[in-house]
Scaffold this active site. Structure first.
Site, PDB file in Angstrom:
ATOM      1  N   GLU A  73      35.718  21.152  45.819  1.00  0.00           N
ATOM      2  CA  GLU A  73      34.895  21.906  46.759  1.00  0.00           C
ATOM      3  C   GLU A  73      33.414  21.587  46.578  1.00  0.00           C
ATOM      4  OE1 GLU A  73      37.693  25.927  46.712  1.00  0.00           O
ATOM      5  OE2 GLU A  73      36.035  25.722  45.286  1.00  0.00           O
ATOM      6  N   VAL A 242      39.814  38.158  40.412  1.00  0.00           N
ATOM      7  CA  VAL A 242      39.048  36.923  40.277  1.00  0.00           C
ATOM      8  C   VAL A 242      39.904  35.680  40.526  1.00  0.00           C
ATOM      9  CG1 VAL A 242      37.619  35.552  38.688  1.00  0.00           C
ATOM     10  CG2 VAL A 242      37.520  38.046  38.607  1.00  0.00           C
ATOM     11  N   GLY A 244      42.501  34.860  42.545  1.00  0.00           N
ATOM     12  CA  GLY A 244      42.815  34.398  43.897  1.00  0.00           C
ATOM     13  C   GLY A 244      41.576  33.840  44.558  1.00  0.00           C
ATOM     14  N   ASP A 245      41.464  32.519  44.660  1.00  0.00           N
ATOM     15  CA  ASP A 245      40.213  31.937  45.140  1.00  0.00           C
ATOM     16  C   ASP A 245      40.402  30.728  46.049  1.00  0.00           C
ATOM     17  OD1 ASP A 245      41.136  30.145  43.300  1.00  0.00           O
ATOM     18  OD2 ASP A 245      39.381  30.187  42.005  1.00  0.00           O
TER      19      ASP A 245
END
Length: 370
Positions: A73, A242, A244-245
């Protein structure tokens, strides 16, 4: 005490056309000099300050390239003076190849010229800023008398989370659980010397969660998972989700979200990547900046269940880059490097190459085609 900065100072130059470079050893030295918890408190101040300037930023959801094994990303944000971005990956299988699951670097540049002011490691810094943001959110969402926390998932992020909650909220009792006992043992070993902090290894998720004021879930597997179910949730709990991103990665049962007050960082991104990807498009959420600016309430009553659906947002990275840009020169951390050519004539890049002449080479014979 943390260091408060309400906005960016004018960009500083490191000599003529020089970029400050901070590597992992520099970050370790900086943390050893300042202390991890004081560093986190300062970082909280910078993140809060930039969230309070929400309207001054150009914002977008991160650009993500997904593969079956992970994601890479780019996370950009800018205000009128500075542009920052982070490169970051997430590959849960990496530990089997002796690589970190998350690896990252960040860049801070002048908006006026585009010149890169700072190039920094961001793997350790990301762990610190994630923990700082979690604690900041909990400061307005958890009950004011919160003193105990459960941490489900005891991997690379877990120690940072615990230290951030201890520093900002005074959390002193933490029950921890991981499906890998070695991860829990690692966490206990790393934090064994922290004064007044009690780490208790729990035999299961329910045992860890029972009676906790705050529950942090920070697991790594890239799949839909149900780490917490509604029967585990008690009135007044604050859930710090935190792990789950990214699309297809969650930790909370959807019914928990339905019954809770849910706070996110940047709604367009969280709809794609966060816990709320499970929910209808009109499921109501509040963005964290609104609560910090007091344009929306935080916790509304003592028995309310609150959820911080944390996926990580670029403004947090921008704040961390600003923080490093301020701290590093003051503490003589890092070095200055020639990342960009300092050409005598900026219109003659090829001429700059010729000035730095290469050694003479003996010409190779031209092959004859037959």
């Amino acid at each position: 005490m943390g260091i408060t900065r309400r906005g960016p100072r004018p960009p500083r130059t490191e000599g003529r056309n020089m970029t400050r470079y901070i590597d992992v050893n520099d970050i370790k030295q900086l943390l050893a000099t300042i202390g991890t918890e004081p560093f986190i408190l300062g970082l909280v101040d910078y993140i809060r300050a930039d969230y309070l300037r929400w309207d001054e930023f150009q914002k977008c959801a991160r650009v993500a390239n997904h593969s079956p094994d992970g994601v890479i990303e780019l996370m950009p944000a800018s205000d009128e003076a500075l542009y920052g971005f982070k490169y970051v990956n997430g590959h849960p299988k990496n530990t089997g190849q002796n690589l970190l699951t998350v690896m990252s670097f960040g860049v801070l540049a002048s908006v006026d010229s585009g010149f890169p002011l700072l190039l920094s490691e961001f793997t350790i810094t990301t762990a610190l800023r994630t923990a700082a943001t979690s604690a900041l959110a909990a400061s307005v969402l958890a009950r004011k008398n919160a003193r105990s926390m459960a941490v489900i998932g005891n991997g690379a992020q877990s120690e940072f989370q615990i230290l951030a909650f201890r520093a900002l909220l005074g959390i002193n009792e933490v029950r921890v659980y991981d499906i890998d006992p070695a991860a829990t043992a690692k966490l206990q070993r790393n934090l064994a010397g922290v004064p007044g902090l009690h780490i208790i290894a729990a035999p299961s998720v329910p045992a860890a969660v029972r009676g906790a004021d705050i529950v942090t879930t920070v697991t790594a597997d890239k799949n839909y998972a149900t780490i917490l179910t509604p029967d585990l949730i008690e009135p007044g709990m604050h859930l710090n989700a935190v792990g789950g991103d990214c699309p297809g990665k969650t930790e909370l049962h959807a019914d928990i979200l339905s019954a809770a007050r849910v706070v996110v960082e940047f709604e367009p991104q969280s709809r794609i990547e966060g816990e709320i990807q499970q929910m209808p498009a009109d499921f109501p959420v509040t963005e964290l900046w609104q609560i910090l600016r007091e344009s929306a309430p935080g916790r509304e009553h003592e028995t309310q269940v609150t959820v911080f659906d944390s996926v990580g947002f670029a403004i947090e990275d921008f704040a961390a880059l600003r923080y490093l840009h301020e701290l590093a020169p003051a503490h003589h951390i890092g070095s200055v490097i020639d990342l960009v050519p300092a050409a005598p004539d900026p219109k003659d890049l090829y001429g700059f190459m010729r000035v730095a002449a290469m050694p003479e080479r003996t010409p190779r014979p031209v092959p004859v085609l037959q």
